[in-house]
Design a protein around this motif. Sequence first.
Motif, short mmCIF file in Angstrom:
data_model
loop_
_atom_site.label_atom_id
_atom_site.label_comp_id
_atom_site.label_asym_id
_atom_site.label_seq_id
_atom_site.Cartn_x
_atom_site.Cartn_y
_atom_site.Cartn_z
N UNK A 233 0.82 -1.21 0.00
CA UNK A 233 0.00 0.00 0.00
C UNK A 233 0.86 1.26 0.00
N UNK A 234 0.44 2.21 -0.79
CA UNK A 234 1.22 3.43 -0.95
C UNK A 234 1.27 4.21 0.35
N UNK A 280 -2.49 8.34 -9.87
CA UNK A 280 -3.47 7.45 -9.26
C UNK A 280 -3.23 6.00 -9.69
N UNK A 281 -3.20 5.09 -8.70
CA UNK A 281 -3.08 3.66 -8.95
C UNK A 281 -4.40 2.92 -8.72
N UNK A 304 0.30 3.72 -13.24
CA UNK A 304 -0.52 4.90 -12.98
C UNK A 304 -1.51 5.15 -14.10
N UNK A 305 -2.71 5.52 -13.72
CA UNK A 305 -3.77 5.79 -14.69
C UNK A 305 -3.48 7.06 -15.48
N UNK A 306 -3.83 7.03 -16.75
CA UNK A 306 -3.79 8.21 -17.60
C UNK A 306 -5.21 8.77 -17.72
N UNK A 307 -5.37 10.00 -18.21
CA UNK A 307 -6.74 10.51 -18.41
C UNK A 307 -7.56 9.61 -19.32
N UNK A 308 -6.94 9.06 -20.37
CA UNK A 308 -7.66 8.17 -21.28
C UNK A 308 -8.09 6.89 -20.57
N UNK A 345 -2.39 6.58 -4.32
CA UNK A 345 -1.59 7.41 -5.20
C UNK A 345 -0.12 7.15 -4.94
N UNK A 346 0.70 7.51 -5.92
CA UNK A 346 2.15 7.44 -5.79
C UNK A 346 2.72 8.77 -6.28
N UNK A 347 3.94 9.11 -5.88
CA UNK A 347 4.55 10.34 -6.39
C UNK A 347 4.63 10.33 -7.90
N UNK A 348 4.36 11.47 -8.50
CA UNK A 348 4.36 11.55 -9.96
C UNK A 348 5.74 11.30 -10.54
#
Length: 550
Positions: A233-234, A280-281, A304-308, A345-348
Motif C-alpha cells: 500500500x502506498x 493514481x493507482x 498509474x492511470x492516464x486521463x484516457x 496514489x504514488x509520487x508523480x
Amino acid sequence: MSARVMAVWCPDWPAVAAARGGGHGLHLPLAVVGPRGVLACNAVARAVGVRRGLRRREAQFRCPELVVAPADPSRDAVWFEPVVQALDAVVPGIEVLRPGLFVFSAAGALRFHGGVEQVVTRVVDAVAAAGTECQVGLADELPTAVLGARGSVLLEPGGDAGYLADLPVDALVVEPALGDPDELAELVGLLHRLGVRTLGDFAALPLRDVATRFGEAGAVAHRIARAVPWRPPSVTAVPTGSAVEHRCDPPLERVDEAAFLGRRLAGELHAVLAAAGVSCLRLRITARVEGGVEVNRVWRCSAPLTPEGTADRLRWQLEGWLTGTAIAGGAGGAVTALVLEPVEVVPAGRVQEGLWGEAGLAEARVHRALVRVQGLLGPEAVRVPVEVGGRGPDDRVRSLPYGDAPADPVAEGPWPGALPAPSPSVVWPGPGYRLEIREGGDPASGVVARVPLAGGVVLRTAAGAAVGVGPRGLLTGRPEAVEITGRRCAVAGWSRPWLIDEAWWEPGPGGAPRRPKARIQLVPERAAALLLCCLVGDEPGSWTVEGVYE
C-alpha cells in the motif's frame, strides 16, 4: 508478511461476454479474435481444437461453424459488472484488475465467514448466481494468487515461493494483469533460449543480472517469480479534496452523453492530481442513480492511470449502470451524480516523463481542448487517423472520433499483395481526383493538384499504343510516356505490376464477378512519383492514381 490476497478468475470471460452480448447459446463454439489472433474461446470451441493464439483463418478451418466475435473491452466490462456486484454482499473491498478477474484482501473475509472453505464456497455460489463460473486462488502476494486462481490453488501462509518454483515460465504470459503481454512473451522466449524453463530457475538468477540483461519487464517478472511483496500500500497520502464530483442536471440517460462527461471529469481529476504531484493507482468510481441507489466500483491498475484510461473505465461503468446490468435487481436509471475519487496514489516522479519534460502537460492541455470541442459540437467534430491493416494505401488509415478505440485493431498481415514500403506521402480519398503536370523542369514544381477526374491516366509506348495489364499480370507494353490531363510527359522509370486479388468471393459492381487489380509505381520526368492502379485485363489507358510520392 503482507496481508493475504484472494483472486477470483472467471475463465474465458471475453468469450462469455461476447456470447451474452450477441445472444449466442452456450452450445455454440465461439472465439474472441483480436490483433494477435484468438484471445479467448469457450469450452465447446476448445473441444474441436480452437486455442488461444491461433489465427482467425486457422481457427475457422478447425471449426467451420465457429462464431467469431471481435475483441471489445467495453463489452467485457459491462457484462462483468453484475458479477462483481453479486460479490459485494459476500466480501468487501473488491478491486477489479480487468474484466474477468478481481482480487480482495482475504483477512477480513476469513474472519467473518470462519475459514477458507467457507469463503470459497460463498464466493463460488455468488458468482454462480450471477450466471457464470469461477476459480479462486489464495496466496500471500497478489501475482501468486492470480496465477493460483487458474489452478484453484489455496496456499498456506509462506507457500508462495514453493508453488511458483514448479510453474513453467510460460505462466507469466497467461495473465495480462501481470504485465504487458508482448513484453512478457518476448521475455519468455528469451528465457527458453537460455535454458530457463521454470519460475524457480528464473528466481534463482541474481537480481542485478536480471535487471541488467532483461530490463524493467524482466525485473518485474523476477519479483513475481521470487514472491517478494508486490506493490505494498502506498505511503503517499491522498491529497485532501482530490475527489471530483459532478451533479447531473438534467440526469444522464444516454451512454454517449455520460461518456463525454466522463472524459471531462477524468481531465479534471488528473489536473488536480498533477497539481499535487501524484498519480493514481486505484480509483473509486461512484454513481448515484434515480431512486436513491448508489453504486461504486474500485479499479486497481498495475501502472498509474492516464486521463484516457480513467475515461475508459468510467465509460464502461456508466454503460452498465445506465442499462441496469450493474445494479441489484437489474433496474437501470438515469445517473444524477458522478464521483471520481483516488484511493491510492504514488509520487508523480515514478511516471516516465516525456522527452521534452513539459510534453505530458502539453498533451493533457490538448486532450482537454479536444474533449471540450467534442462536448460542444459532438463526437464527430474531432476525428483522428488510426492505423489499420490493409493492402492499399487508402486501406491502412481509418478516421475515428477522438478517444474512440477502433473496433477492428491493427492487423499485422501478412496481407499478400500489399503495397511495399515506402508508402505514398499523399493518398486521395477515392478515384475521383487526378494529377496535373505543371510547367517547369524541377520535380518539385510538378507537385500534383486535386482536380476532378475527367479521364484516366494513360500510359503509352514509344509507338503511341496504350499500356495496360494483361490477364497474366504483365504490362502489355513498355511505358515510355504518360498522359495526364491532356499533357504528355516522358517516363523515367517504373516498377513491375503486382496483383491484388482480394474479396474475390463478393460480387463486383452490378453483380458482375469481381476482377483482380494491379498496381505499379511510375516516375514521370517532370513530376513526383505516382502509384497507379488498374483492373487486370481492362482496356489499356484506364489507370487511376492512388497516391503520390512527394
